[in-house]
Write a protein that holds these residues in place. Structure first.
Motif, PDB file in Angstrom:
ATOM      1  N   ASP A  15      -6.815   2.814   0.968  1.00  0.00           N
ATOM      2  CA  ASP A  15      -6.308   1.449   0.895  1.00  0.00           C
ATOM      3  C   ASP A  15      -7.459   0.487   0.587  1.00  0.00           C
ATOM      4  O   ASP A  15      -8.606   0.728   0.956  1.00  0.00           O
ATOM      5  N   SER A  45      -8.477  -3.751   0.717  1.00  0.00           N
ATOM      6  CA  SER A  45      -8.165  -5.121   1.119  1.00  0.00           C
ATOM      7  C   SER A  45      -9.111  -6.067   0.385  1.00  0.00           C
ATOM      8  O   SER A  45     -10.321  -5.822   0.338  1.00  0.00           O
ATOM      9  N   THR A  67      -5.531 -12.606   2.212  1.00  0.00           N
ATOM     10  CA  THR A  67      -5.875 -11.199   2.096  1.00  0.00           C
ATOM     11  C   THR A  67      -4.736 -10.427   1.445  1.00  0.00           C
ATOM     12  O   THR A  67      -3.590 -10.542   1.871  1.00  0.00           O
ATOM     13  N   ARG A 107      -3.589  -6.527   0.485  1.00  0.00           N
ATOM     14  CA  ARG A 107      -3.880  -5.132   0.820  1.00  0.00           C
ATOM     15  C   ARG A 107      -3.037  -4.238  -0.076  1.00  0.00           C
ATOM     16  O   ARG A 107      -1.819  -4.401  -0.156  1.00  0.00           O
ATOM     17  N   ASP A 132      -2.168  -0.200  -0.911  1.00  0.00           N
ATOM     18  CA  ASP A 132      -2.330   1.168  -0.413  1.00  0.00           C
ATOM     19  C   ASP A 132      -2.440   2.147  -1.582  1.00  0.00           C
ATOM     20  O   ASP A 132      -2.361   1.767  -2.749  1.00  0.00           O
TER      21      ASP A 132
END
Length: 85
Positions: free
Chosen positions: A34, A36, A57, A59, A61
């Motif tokens: 992942d 971020s 932020t 993120r 995956d």
């Protein structure tokens, strides 16, 4: 400017600094597969420190799924004068 920091025993962190102000503007971190990415904004002077009042932020995956979070501070207080650190 971009700096890659490798904490001992940890994953690398990529720090992006604004060329005009030299302030930290973006942080990229990996956690396994992942990723971020945090973008910092609305930087203000607080007790001699330049601190961001906004952080967004994203993120992503390993499957390409994305999620995001945005945080905005109304006030920031410091607990000690800067020269005492």
């Amino acid at each position: 400017r971009v700096i890659e920091a490798r904490p001992e025993g940890g994953d690398p962190v990529v720090l992006w600094f604004d060329v005009g102000t030299s302030e930290l503007a973006r942080i990229e971190q990996r956690d396994g597969q992942d990723t971020s990415t945090s973008v910092l904004g609305d930087v203000r002077d607080i007790g001699g420190l330049r601190l961001p009042f906004q952080m967004t932020t994203d993120r992503t995956d390993a499957a390409g799924r994305c999620g995001w979070c945005s945080t905005t501070a109304r006030t920031i207080r410091t607990s000690a004068p800067r020269d005492s650190c």
